[in-house]
Design a protein around this motif. Structure first.
Motif, short mmCIF file in Angstrom:
data_model
loop_
_atom_site.label_atom_id
_atom_site.label_comp_id
_atom_site.label_asym_id
_atom_site.label_seq_id
_atom_site.Cartn_x
_atom_site.Cartn_y
_atom_site.Cartn_z
N PHE A 172 0.78 -1.27 -0.01
CA PHE A 172 0.03 0.00 -0.08
C PHE A 172 0.74 1.32 0.03
N ASP A 173 2.26 1.06 -0.16
CA ASP A 173 2.88 2.19 -0.32
C ASP A 173 2.67 3.11 -1.27
N VAL A 174 3.24 4.25 -1.59
CA VAL A 174 2.80 5.16 -2.67
C VAL A 174 3.25 4.50 -4.09
N ASN A 175 4.03 3.71 -4.17
CA ASN A 175 4.79 3.24 -5.44
C ASN A 175 4.43 1.46 -5.10
N GLY A 176 3.61 1.21 -4.10
CA GLY A 176 3.19 -0.26 -4.15
C GLY A 176 2.64 -0.81 -5.11
N GLY A 212 -8.82 3.02 -10.96
CA GLY A 212 -9.68 4.38 -11.16
C GLY A 212 -10.31 4.63 -9.64
N ILE A 213 -10.12 3.48 -8.59
CA ILE A 213 -10.69 3.92 -7.40
C ILE A 213 -9.92 4.88 -6.69
N LEU A 214 -8.67 4.85 -6.97
CA LEU A 214 -7.86 6.00 -6.40
C LEU A 214 -7.44 6.96 -7.26
N ASN A 215 -7.30 8.49 -6.94
CA ASN A 215 -6.83 9.12 -7.80
C ASN A 215 -5.33 9.27 -7.79
N ASP A 216 -4.76 9.68 -8.73
CA ASP A 216 -3.35 9.64 -8.62
C ASP A 216 -2.49 10.16 -7.63
N ASN A 217 -3.27 11.23 -6.84
CA ASN A 217 -2.50 11.98 -5.76
C ASN A 217 -2.50 11.24 -4.45
N SER A 218 -3.61 10.11 -4.41
CA SER A 218 -3.69 9.84 -3.10
C SER A 218 -2.71 8.89 -2.50
N LEU A 264 -1.68 5.19 2.88
CA LEU A 264 -1.52 4.99 4.12
C LEU A 264 -1.52 6.31 5.07
N LYS A 265 -1.83 7.25 4.43
CA LYS A 265 -1.92 8.68 5.20
C LYS A 265 -3.06 8.84 5.78
N SER A 266 -4.16 7.90 5.27
CA SER A 266 -5.64 7.95 5.80
C SER A 266 -5.75 7.22 7.01
#
Lengths: 322, 484
Positions: free
Chosen positions: A142-146, A156-162, A165-167
């Motif tokens: 779940f890391d940014v590049n994971g 498309g569930i997440l947009n590119d900027n999310s 793990l910060k939530s």
């Protein structure tokens, strides 16, 4: 003439076999437990630090009035307990439902599944892997590049900027999912063992009377599974309330979320909170950690009592058979 | 009768079995928690030290003939003279090994124990304290990460290094800030073998493409202060690159600009929290990096951060030990960026971390402790050798000036593609000032990290909310500190 039979009394050796357990229990569990209660009644008051520290242990209810119920502790105990309970519920409810379903399928006498043993092994496997490894693995997923983040972004569930793990809420959910994934196999095996203990003649009789599988499940299986369910509920609750390894290794207490005016560490369980007051350093405060542990003990006791009462078998007063 | 005997003996075996656990425990080798895997994952919020980089403190020149220490003879030494050296990773152990290679007669009397945790983790200090109380494998040499060093030096478990024979004349070549930082109530409590001035590590290929040059002096112009830094960040963004890997990259550089200690002692012995503008500046700068999309949003030391050394990130904030510990690329990897890094000063002068070695006060062999520390931290020739082989920037002005004069580039520094980093560091090392450091810095910095995360992701609407969070956390967790 009657020969007197020599009876060999083995009974007392049974007690000797119990001695090791009691020794260990007394020294390593009962004594620390009582000592924890004892030191929770001493509040640490410290002036200065390191060599110049002047520490005083003030006897009384200071730890409870100031840190647990007072504003000095920032309400952190109850925040941590709520986080722990929510994490456990999110993990346990799906877990028990899925395990019951799978146990029902695997013990169905008329549903011959092929490769049943293989399924059971595969479902039990997550329990064998070390929690530490799994936590680190999921963190990297779940890391940014994971990998999973990438998958969700491409779908498309997440947009590119999310950044999941910060939530705080997402982290909590992921940890609950890890726990669920690790333990559902275990619960399933236990429930299968419980169901196997039910006499098949009951099911046959029910089938003859025309009961559907659902009715059989709710009217025969569930009531007779109560002792096993009680065991599973209580052990899972106790284990869940003491969860430490996965949240610690996953996000170390995780991002901070705001509940009203309070800032809450979203994945900090109560044990993590207690540990932070035990480690050496400026934060070390054994009295406070002990008070928090006592609160955890009381809550665990309360929850276990509730479960026991809810699933206890009512002993029918048999007034004799006519 | 036989059955009785059998039953009885089995019961006795069980009782005996429970008592086998009563042997003295080894010092916990914590492999679990934050086990250091690749050297690139040296530590979580690893080493830090706040300092005011601006002042050019008057640094004494290098002393060519510092006092020496005699090697103690091993005559009459037995098992009881064996000392244990601990650490949280293997860096200290490998440096100590270099000393022991020169003096193999002491090899049997030193054992190194690697606890495998993060240097700022409370677990490390707990493990050391437990080992000291139990007396088994008593920690004689205890390195402490810069951020938490004051917890050790200001505590009660260690003795001044003068008691093992290290005199100020022997330590004369050390950078002044290392002496000041480890001095408590007039006594020097710890010595260090490395000085750690900070720098900016940038990619030469990206620099050539976007800025047109990869010469350190010219790249320095492009990042000489924060305004220039953000202007360059805009250029990088247009060209499709990220300036830094994550918004927390700038934290050590910014925290070092503090103008006052974050915890001050009052006349009556109580302590107050006194944050200054360095904290707010960091929160705002991190937010600007995050919102402006100049970063890849990774966290320091994470997999994503490591991977970006070979990715599309222009620069990293680093320091002396980053060169051999952090830059995670090798000549044979598929997307290798080996040799494509150079360093320059960066927007501010700062430093990052360091390791301060303390001596346990009940050590069984003070002479050996003293001699090993002398060799590691004072002896010019030994330290020259360490720097030449490992690219470490050692805490010895004479040795480092000699390295610069001889033009020695250590093997690990080959990742810098031929640049000799020593010159840059020699310029910034004298300017380091740690007079604003306190024992609470590590704890406060961990809280600032959380606050910054919350501010970036929107949990805290303003920087003031984030600062309030920091104050609340300190107030509730550290009751000996008053927060207004």
């Amino acid at each position: 003439m009657q020969k007197k039979r020599k009876t060999v009394e083995y009974g007392k050796y049974g007690y000797i076999f119990l001695v090791p357990f009691f020794l260990v229990f007394l020294i390593f569990q009962l004594y620390p437990l009582l000592y924890t209660f004892y030191i929770s009644f001493f509040k640490q008051v410290q002036l200065g630090h390191g060599r110049k520290a002047v520490t005083e242990m003030v006897p009384g209810l200071g730890n409870y009035t100031d840190y647990v119920f007072g504003s000095l502790g920032g309400g952190e105990v109850f925040n941590a307990i709520i986080v722990t309970i929510v994490m456990w519920l999110l993990n346990f409810v799906p877990q028990i439902l899925l395990s019951l379903l799978l146990a029902g399928w695997f013990t169905d006498a008329f549903n011959k599944l092929r490769g049943e043993g293989a399924y059971k092994v595969i479902m039990y496997m997550p329990n064998i892997i070390t929690a530490a490894t799994i936590a680190v693995l999921f963190y990297s997923f779940f890391d940014v590049n994971g990998s999973i983040t990438g998958l969700l972004k491409s779908v498309g569930i997440l947009n590119d900027n999310s950044d999941i793990l910060k939530s705080g809420y997402a982290s909590l959910f992921i940890i609950a999912f890890i726990q669920f994934w690790m333990w559902y196999g275990n619960t399933m095996i236990v429930l299968i063992a419980g169901i196997m203990g039910i006499s098949p003649s009951l099911y046959e009789a029910a089938m003859v009377d025309g009961a559907t599988p659902t009715q059989q499940f709710w009217l025969i299986t569930m009531p007779l599974l109560k002792p096993i369910l009680q065991f599973t509920l209580v052990t899972s609750a106790i284990g869940g309330l003491q969860m430490y390894d996965i949240p610690q290794l996953f996000n170390k207490g995780g991002p901070v979320v705001k509940w009203g005016a309070n800032s809450v560490n979203s994945t900090q369980t109560i044990i993590m909170l207690v540990k932070s007051y035990i480690d050496a350093g400026p934060k070390q405060d054994y009295g406070r950690a002990a008070a928090y542990s006592v609160i955890l003990f009381i809550i665990t006791l309360a929850i276990s009592m509730i479960f026991f009462l809810a699933t206890s078998e009512k002993k029918s007063k048999s007034s004799g058979v006519g | 009768m036989k059955k009785r005997l059998l039953a009885l003996s089995m019961a006795m075996i069980m009782v005996a079995g429970t008592l086998t656990a009563c042997t003295p425990e080894q010092a916990p080798a914590e492999g679990g928690e934050e086990a250091t895997e690749a050297p690139a994952e040296g530590g979580e919020t690893a080493t830090e030290a706040p300092a005011d980089g601006g002042e050019a403190a008057t640094e004494a020149p290098a002393v060519q003939d510092a006092a020496t220490m005699e090697a103690p003879s091993t005559e009459g030494w037995d098992e009881s003279k064996k000392i244990y050296a601990y650490s949280w990773n293997d860096e200290f152990g490998s440096r100590l090994q270099m000393v022991l290679d020169e003096y193999p007669e002491y090899a049997d009397y030193v054992e190194f124990i690697n606890l495998g945790v993060s240097g700022t983790d409370g677990t490390y200090q707990t493990a050391i304290e437990t080992a000291m109380t139990s007396g088994d494998k008593y920690p004689s040499l205890v390195p402490a990460d810069n951020d938490v060093a004051k917890n050790f030096t200001e505590g009660v478990d260690f003795m001044p290094v003068s008691e093992v024979g290290i005199t100020p004349e022997m330590y004369a070549n050390a950078y002044q800030y290392t002496v000041d930082y480890a001095t408590v109530d007039g006594e020097l409590m710890a010595v260090t073998w490395q000085a750690t001035p900070g720098c900016l590590i940038y990619r030469t290929d990206i620099a050539e493409e976007v800025l047109g040059t990869s010469d350190p002096a010219e790249v320095q112009e492009a990042v000489k202060d924060w305004d220039a830094f953000f202007a360059t960040a805009d250029k990088m963004k247009e060209a499709g690159y990220k300036m830094v890997s994550g918004p927390d990259e700038v934290k050590y550089a910014m925290w070092d600009q503090q103008t006052q200690p974050w915890v001050t002692e009052n006349a009556d012995g109580s302590e107050s929290l006194t944050l200054d503008s360095a904290v707010t500046d960091y929160l705002e700068t991190a937010k600007k990096l995050y919102d402006g999309d100049y970063t890849d949003k990774s966290s320091m030391w994470s997999d994503g951060w490591n991977a970006n050394y070979e990715g599309k990130v222009f620069c990293y904030f680093g320091c002396t030990w980053s060169v051999y510990w952090c830059i995670s690329t090798s000549p044979d990897s598929a997307t290798s960026t080996y040799g494509k890094f150079h360093i320059c000063q960066g927007p501010v002068s700062y430093h990052w971390g360091g390791t301060y070695v303390c001596v346990g006060k009940d050590t069984p062999n003070p002479e050996l402790c003293g001699f090993l520390l002398y060799e590691l931290c004072c002896d010019k020739d030994m330290m020259y050798k360490i720097s030449a082989e490992t690219a470490d920037f050692v805490n010895n002005k004479a040795a480092m000036e000699q390295i610069a004069a001889d033009g020695v580039i250590a093997d690990p520094a080959a990742v810098l593609g031929g640049q000799n980093p020593v010159e840059i560091w020699l310029q910034s090392a004298p300017g380091i000032d740690l007079s604003n450091a306190t024992y609470m810095d590590s704890a406060i910095k961990a809280i600032i990290d959380k606050a910054s995360e919350g501010y970036n992701s929107g949990t805290y609407a303003t920087a003031d909310d984030a600062i309030q969070f920091i104050k609340d956390e300190v107030a509730s967790g550290y009751t000996n500190i008053t927060v207004e």
